[in-house]
Structures are given as structure tokens and as C-alpha cells.
Scaffold this motif. Sequence first.
Motif, PDB file in Angstrom:
ATOM      1  N   TRP A  21       0.782  -1.225  -0.129  1.00 29.97           N
ATOM      2  CA  TRP A  21      -0.005   0.044  -0.051  1.00 29.97           C
ATOM      3  C   TRP A  21       0.967   1.117  -0.131  1.00 29.97           C
ATOM      4  O   TRP A  21       1.867   1.246   0.884  1.00 29.97           O
ATOM      5  N   ALA A  22       0.428   2.416  -0.742  1.00 28.23           N
ATOM      6  CA  ALA A  22       1.504   3.280  -0.839  1.00 28.23           C
ATOM      7  C   ALA A  22       0.856   4.815  -0.466  1.00 28.23           C
ATOM      8  O   ALA A  22      -0.505   4.636  -0.568  1.00 28.23           O
ATOM      9  N   PHE A  23       1.413   5.547   0.042  1.00 30.70           N
ATOM     10  CA  PHE A  23       0.927   6.953   0.532  1.00 30.70           C
ATOM     11  C   PHE A  23       2.086   7.742   0.007  1.00 30.70           C
ATOM     12  O   PHE A  23       3.267   7.654  -0.146  1.00 30.70           O
ATOM     13  N   LYS A  24       1.791   9.092   0.204  1.00 36.11           N
ATOM     14  CA  LYS A  24       2.604  10.329  -0.118  1.00 36.11           C
ATOM     15  C   LYS A  24       2.574  10.916   1.389  1.00 36.11           C
ATOM     16  O   LYS A  24       1.365  11.408   1.874  1.00 36.11           O
ATOM     17  N   ALA A  25       3.864  11.422   1.751  1.00 36.08           N
ATOM     18  CA  ALA A  25       3.983  11.865   3.140  1.00 36.08           C
ATOM     19  C   ALA A  25       3.516  13.197   3.226  1.00 36.08           C
ATOM     20  O   ALA A  25       4.271  14.336   2.373  1.00 36.08           O
ATOM     21  N   LYS A  26       2.666  13.698   3.938  1.00 31.12           N
ATOM     22  CA  LYS A  26       2.032  15.214   4.070  1.00 31.12           C
ATOM     23  C   LYS A  26       2.751  15.912   4.935  1.00 31.12           C
ATOM     24  O   LYS A  26       2.811  17.194   5.140  1.00 31.12           O
ATOM     25  N   MET A  27       3.659  15.094   5.899  1.00 29.39           N
ATOM     26  CA  MET A  27       4.402  15.894   6.940  1.00 29.39           C
ATOM     27  C   MET A  27       5.670  15.044   7.271  1.00 29.39           C
ATOM     28  O   MET A  27       5.944  14.027   6.567  1.00 29.39           O
ATOM     29  N   ASP A  28       6.569  15.429   7.971  1.00 34.72           N
ATOM     30  CA  ASP A  28       7.702  14.988   8.277  1.00 34.72           C
ATOM     31  C   ASP A  28       7.850  14.013   9.211  1.00 34.72           C
ATOM     32  O   ASP A  28       8.576  13.026   9.358  1.00 34.72           O
ATOM     33  N   GLU A  29       6.607  13.857  10.082  1.00 36.49           N
ATOM     34  CA  GLU A  29       6.502  12.535  10.902  1.00 36.49           C
ATOM     35  C   GLU A  29       5.021  12.004  10.613  1.00 36.49           C
ATOM     36  O   GLU A  29       4.241  12.841  10.798  1.00 36.49           O
ATOM     37  N   VAL A  30       4.908  10.845  10.333  1.00 38.41           N
ATOM     38  CA  VAL A  30       3.476  10.432  10.007  1.00 38.41           C
ATOM     39  C   VAL A  30       3.213   9.002  10.975  1.00 38.41           C
ATOM     40  O   VAL A  30       4.483   8.457  11.392  1.00 38.41           O
ATOM     41  N   ALA A  31       2.061   8.732  11.144  1.00 43.40           N
ATOM     42  CA  ALA A  31       1.970   7.531  12.125  1.00 43.40           C
ATOM     43  C   ALA A  31       1.335   6.405  11.055  1.00 43.40           C
ATOM     44  O   ALA A  31       0.083   6.596  10.369  1.00 43.40           O
ATOM     45  N   LEU A  32       1.828   5.277  10.973  1.00 46.25           N
ATOM     46  CA  LEU A  32       1.387   4.036  10.226  1.00 46.25           C
ATOM     47  C   LEU A  32       0.411   3.300  11.067  1.00 46.25           C
ATOM     48  O   LEU A  32       0.654   2.754  12.289  1.00 46.25           O
ATOM     49  N   VAL A  33      -0.811   3.070  10.692  1.00 49.92           N
ATOM     50  CA  VAL A  33      -1.684   2.325  11.209  1.00 49.92           C
ATOM     51  C   VAL A  33      -2.217   1.308  10.463  1.00 49.92           C
ATOM     52  O   VAL A  33      -2.699   1.385   9.614  1.00 49.92           O
ATOM     53  N   ILE A  34      -2.353   0.140  11.259  1.00 44.31           N
ATOM     54  CA  ILE A  34      -2.748  -1.009  10.571  1.00 44.31           C
ATOM     55  C   ILE A  34      -4.123  -1.558  11.570  1.00 44.31           C
ATOM     56  O   ILE A  34      -3.864  -1.639  12.636  1.00 44.31           O
ATOM     57  N   HIS A  35      -5.411  -1.510  11.018  1.00 41.70           N
ATOM     58  CA  HIS A  35      -6.486  -1.530  11.924  1.00 41.70           C
ATOM     59  C   HIS A  35      -7.409  -2.669  11.387  1.00 41.70           C
ATOM     60  O   HIS A  35      -7.596  -2.737  10.040  1.00 41.70           O
ATOM     61  N   ASN A  36      -7.845  -3.468  12.073  1.00 42.24           N
ATOM     62  CA  ASN A  36      -9.011  -4.311  11.719  1.00 42.24           C
ATOM     63  C   ASN A  36     -10.278  -4.044  12.089  1.00 42.24           C
ATOM     64  O   ASN A  36     -10.648  -3.890  13.148  1.00 42.24           O
ATOM     65  N   PRO A  37     -11.093  -3.631  10.982  1.00 45.52           N
ATOM     66  CA  PRO A  37     -12.152  -2.775  11.285  1.00 45.52           C
ATOM     67  C   PRO A  37     -13.441  -3.890  11.610  1.00 45.52           C
ATOM     68  O   PRO A  37     -14.679  -3.482  11.977  1.00 45.52           O
ATOM     69  N   GLY A  38     -12.866  -5.236  11.578  1.00 48.66           N
ATOM     70  CA  GLY A  38     -14.267  -6.041  11.541  1.00 48.66           C
ATOM     71  C   GLY A  38     -14.648  -6.408  12.900  1.00 48.66           C
ATOM     72  O   GLY A  38     -13.807  -6.179  13.847  1.00 48.66           O
ATOM     73  N   VAL A  39     -15.813  -7.009  13.045  1.00 48.30           N
ATOM     74  CA  VAL A  39     -16.056  -7.171  14.452  1.00 48.30           C
ATOM     75  C   VAL A  39     -16.951  -8.780  14.408  1.00 48.30           C
ATOM     76  O   VAL A  39     -17.860  -8.921  13.703  1.00 48.30           O
ATOM     77  N   GLU A  40     -15.997  -9.737  14.962  1.00 48.82           N
ATOM     78  CA  GLU A  40     -16.558 -11.045  14.839  1.00 48.82           C
ATOM     79  C   GLU A  40     -17.261 -11.374  16.262  1.00 48.82           C
ATOM     80  O   GLU A  40     -16.902 -10.818  17.388  1.00 48.82           O
ATOM     81  N   GLU A  41     -17.905 -12.448  16.453  1.00 51.88           N
ATOM     82  CA  GLU A  41     -18.349 -13.089  17.470  1.00 51.88           C
ATOM     83  C   GLU A  41     -17.302 -13.400  18.502  1.00 51.88           C
ATOM     84  O   GLU A  41     -17.177 -12.989  19.793  1.00 51.88           O
ATOM     85  N   ASP A  42     -16.339 -13.938  17.969  1.00 55.65           N
ATOM     86  CA  ASP A  42     -15.054 -14.441  18.776  1.00 55.65           C
ATOM     87  C   ASP A  42     -13.932 -13.360  18.641  1.00 55.65           C
ATOM     88  O   ASP A  42     -13.496 -13.207  17.503  1.00 55.65           O
ATOM     89  N   PRO A  43     -13.648 -12.739  19.904  1.00 58.13           N
ATOM     90  CA  PRO A  43     -12.608 -11.726  19.584  1.00 58.13           C
ATOM     91  C   PRO A  43     -11.369 -12.180  19.060  1.00 58.13           C
ATOM     92  O   PRO A  43     -10.536 -11.269  18.570  1.00 58.13           O
ATOM     93  N   ALA A  44     -11.256 -13.317  19.440  1.00 59.36           N
ATOM     94  CA  ALA A  44      -9.734 -13.879  19.016  1.00 59.36           C
ATOM     95  C   ALA A  44      -9.661 -14.294  17.516  1.00 59.36           C
ATOM     96  O   ALA A  44      -8.810 -14.726  17.179  1.00 59.36           O
ATOM     97  N   CYS A  45     -10.827 -13.836  16.637  1.00 63.73           N
ATOM     98  CA  CYS A  45     -10.900 -14.008  15.368  1.00 63.73           C
ATOM     99  C   CYS A  45     -10.081 -12.779  14.924  1.00 63.73           C
ATOM    100  O   CYS A  45     -10.413 -11.727  15.243  1.00 63.73           O
ATOM    101  N   GLY A  46      -9.504 -12.890  13.729  1.00 62.74           N
ATOM    102  CA  GLY A  46      -8.931 -11.618  13.215  1.00 62.74           C
ATOM    103  C   GLY A  46      -7.379 -11.931  12.473  1.00 62.74           C
ATOM    104  O   GLY A  46      -6.766 -13.008  12.996  1.00 62.74           O
ATOM    105  N   PRO A  47      -6.963 -10.989  11.538  1.00 59.65           N
ATOM    106  CA  PRO A  47      -6.059 -11.241  10.937  1.00 59.65           C
ATOM    107  C   PRO A  47      -4.516 -11.242  11.678  1.00 59.65           C
ATOM    108  O   PRO A  47      -4.635 -10.389  12.766  1.00 59.65           O
ATOM    109  N   LEU A  48      -3.712 -12.040  11.311  1.00 56.37           N
ATOM    110  CA  LEU A  48      -2.278 -12.142  12.004  1.00 56.37           C
ATOM    111  C   LEU A  48      -1.497 -11.275  10.958  1.00 56.37           C
ATOM    112  O   LEU A  48      -1.739 -11.146   9.727  1.00 56.37           O
ATOM    113  N   ILE A  49      -0.681 -10.476  11.689  1.00 55.04           N
ATOM    114  CA  ILE A  49       0.163  -9.361  10.800  1.00 55.04           C
ATOM    115  C   ILE A  49       1.883  -9.869  11.142  1.00 55.04           C
ATOM    116  O   ILE A  49       2.040  -9.927  12.424  1.00 55.04           O
ATOM    117  N   ASP A  50       2.554  -9.586  10.286  1.00 55.66           N
ATOM    118  CA  ASP A  50       4.005  -9.921  10.324  1.00 55.66           C
ATOM    119  C   ASP A  50       4.958  -9.121   9.385  1.00 55.66           C
ATOM    120  O   ASP A  50       4.302  -9.090   8.278  1.00 55.66           O
TER     121      ASP A  50
END
Length: 373
Positions: A149-178
Motif C-alpha cells: 500500500w502506498a502513501f504520500k507523506a504530507k508531514m515530516d512525521e506520520v503514523a502508520l496504522v494497521i487496523h482490523n475494522p471487523g467485528v466477529e463474535e469471537d474476539p480472538a478471530c482476526g488477521p495475523l500481521i507480520d
Amino acid sequence: MRRVTVLVLLLACAAARAAAAVVTDGLLPNGNFEEGPPKSDLVNGTVVRGANAIPRWETSGYVEYIESGHKQGDMLLVVPQGAHAVRLGNEASIRQRLAVTRGAYYAVTFSAARTCAQAEQLNVSVSPEWGVLPMQTIYGSNGWDSYAWAFKAKMDEVALVIHNPGVEEDPACGPLIDGVAIRALYPPTLAKGNMLKNGGFEEGPYFLPNASWGVLVPPNIEDDHSPLPAWMIMSSKAVKYVDAAHFAVPQGARAVELVGGKESALVQEVRTVPGWTYRLSFTVGDARDGCAGSMVAEAYAARASIKVPYESKGTGGYKRAVLEFAAIANRTRVVFQSTFYHTMTDGSLCGPVIDDASLVGLRKKTAGRRLLL
Ligand SMILES: *[C@@H]1O[C@H](CO)[C@@H](O)[C@H](O)[C@H]1NC(C)=O
Ligand SMILES: *[C@@H]1O[C@H](CO)[C@@H](O)[C@H](O)[C@H]1NC(C)=O
Ligand SMILES: *[C@@H]1O[C@H](CO)[C@@H](O)[C@H](O)[C@H]1NC(C)=O
Ligand SMILES: *[C@@H]1O[C@H](CO)[C@@H](O)[C@H](O)[C@H]1NC(C)=O
């Protein structure tokens, strides 16, 4: 008195700045999550307690710290980079601050694996830009895929956020990130004798060293934010960016595998002169990834098109193809597509490889005579 305040402020700013990692190409600091939280910050073995338990990262929501070999039901979780990964539960996110060059473009690469939920997705953002990457289609074989995924830096310091917007019945469901990595993208320039920029696909996102499954480049709308500079991925499915370290690549070190059939198109728009003739040449091959079958790669430009048949044994190889067309507008879209879907024996999507694309203007049609350029 005032001076002291200013000094304190300056020190505070310096401290804040020091906290953001200055971006260099490759894994982000602790981008493979090998540095873990102290045991005391893990609840029930895996659940991360507190926002700052994982070094270099800030977490929010139900985040788990997973060790390779961790069992979830019958599923044994395997981790691609090192031995640890994180799992983002419902509405959970990880964040890292990055010191970047304002105005520059960057591609973020990370690996993700679905666990129990069927239609997981991730919202990747660097404020004010964001993109939701769907993960419902199986591309990779061992469960892990890498995404860019690509972005253009609008500032000298930015925050990269990876967020799982999903809501599952089992909170332990959700993607693994590495393996979260970054690479600065150089603005594409025109090489001599080629009207296409980045025609060899040499410029693109970072490849994680142990990710032998390539990098998926999801569809985008604006070409200036594409992880593949100068190219747009249109339609609904991703293309796969492949490197010579793990795949057969016709030319140079990188190429694109069209894994989405007619549901993805690789597009570049070029300036043309209506009535002039142009020649598009490119290579069609296979990535030596076991993707076998009768493939057809298609190219379109203006009113012309070509279907290039390619018999793939999945062992590598390529051929060249040429499409000549007459421009009908002052901008022409050059489009590559795969006519068919192909799958490997394990069910993951694959397809023909496109590389080394070049476009030249041939001659100008004027009243009654042709000028050679
Ligand atoms: C830990 O496990 C217990 C028992 O299964 C559960 O009630 C509790 O909510 C869990 N804690 C967290 C933070 O997941
Ligand atoms: C890549 O894989 C090799 C062999 O499996 C392993 O020794 C190495 O540590 C891995 N590298 C990373 C960054 O995970
Ligand atoms: C994705 O995240 C960004 C930044 O947090 C937010 O503004 C945006 O609304 C989110 N999009 C979706 C679809 O969740
Ligand atoms: C060429 O592009 C300009 C804008 O850049 C547009 O106004 C014009 O109509 C176009 N001409 C043709 C023949 O498409």
C-alpha cells in the motif's frame, strides 16, 4: 524564565522526534515483532495488556502476541518472519510513528494471514490517507500473503496504522500481521526510447526476505499513490508483484503476475497524438511457480488489442509480443489483462507474467504522406 520554557519545549520536541524511527528501506523497527512484551504484559498467554507493551509499537484493542507453532483449534499457526507475529482482534490496531521526507512517496509491505473469519479486511492508513485491503480471496498457499500500500507523506512525521475494522463474535478471530516494511518510491521517469514509465516494473514495493509468495498490489484509483509507480491496478482484484529471488522474471529483477483474470487490469496512461501510430512491445511468461496451463495475456490500447497465447508448464519461460495501434486521443491507456483465471495445485490464484513493456511512436500520418519520426 522564558528561556527555560523554550529549552524545555525544545527538549520535549527532540524527545518526541527521537521516538519516531527515521525510515530506511526494509523492515520497520521491530517490524517482525521479534521483540515481544514482558510476560507480565501478556494475559492468558497471548493477549497484550497496555498500549505500549510491544516495543516500538502502540497497540489498541484486543491484540494478541502469537508465537510460531501456537495452536488455534486444529490450526497450527506458522509465522513467516522470525518466530512471532501479532493478531488484530475486533477493532484492534497497531501503530508506529515514522520520520519521513515530506512530499515523498512510500510503499508499505506487510504479511497477513486470515484465521477464523471468512471475509477479513485491514484498514491501512497514514493520515489523511487510508485504504481498506480485503483479504477474502485466497492468493497464497500457506495462508500468508504480503500486501503493498502506498502513501504520500504530507508531514515530516506520520503514523502508520494497521487496523482490523471487523467485528466477529469471537474476539480472538482476526488477521495475523507480520513483517511490516517500507520502501521509498522514486518518482517514475521516462527512460530513453520508451514512452512507458517503469515499463520493466523494477520500481515498486519492498519484498520481505522470506516471503516467497510475492507481494499483492491491490486495486487503486489514483496512479500517483500506486505502490507500482506509473501503473494503476484497476478493476476489483490485485496483481502479484514477483522478484527474481523467488520467481522466474523475464527481464531485470521484478515483474508482475496477473493473478486476477479479467478482474484485474494493469494500466498506464500515456500522452499520444491522435492519428499517430505506436508500437507496444512486452513479454509474456510464467513465474516458475507451478502455475501451468494454456494462458492468454491480453493487451489493449486505443481501438487495438492483442491476445497472446502462452503455454505454461509452470517452469519459467517467456515470449515477446507486439501491439501496434493508432492513437485516437491525446491520452491513451495501455492495458494488460489475463483472459483466464488459473490456480495452482494448492488452489491459490496465479496467471501469466508481464514484463519489459515499452512503447514507441512510429510515424506520423499527415495529408497524403507519412513522416518517419
Ligand atoms: C482470560 O481468560 C479468561 C477465562 O477464559 C477470560 O474470562 C478472560 O476474559 C480472558 N482475558 C482476556 C484479557 O482475554
Ligand atoms: C528466513 O528463513 C530462514 C530459513 O528458514 C531463517 O533461517 C531466517 O531466520 C529467516 N529470516 C527471517 C527474517 O525470518
Ligand atoms: C480507515 O482508517 C482511517 C484512519 O483511521 C479512517 O479515517 C477511515 O474512516 C477508515 N476507513 C474505514 C472504511 O474503516
Ligand atoms: C487534449 O487534451 C486537452 C486537455 O489537456 C483537451 O482540452 C483537448 O480536448 C484534448 N484533445 C483531444 C483531441 O482529445
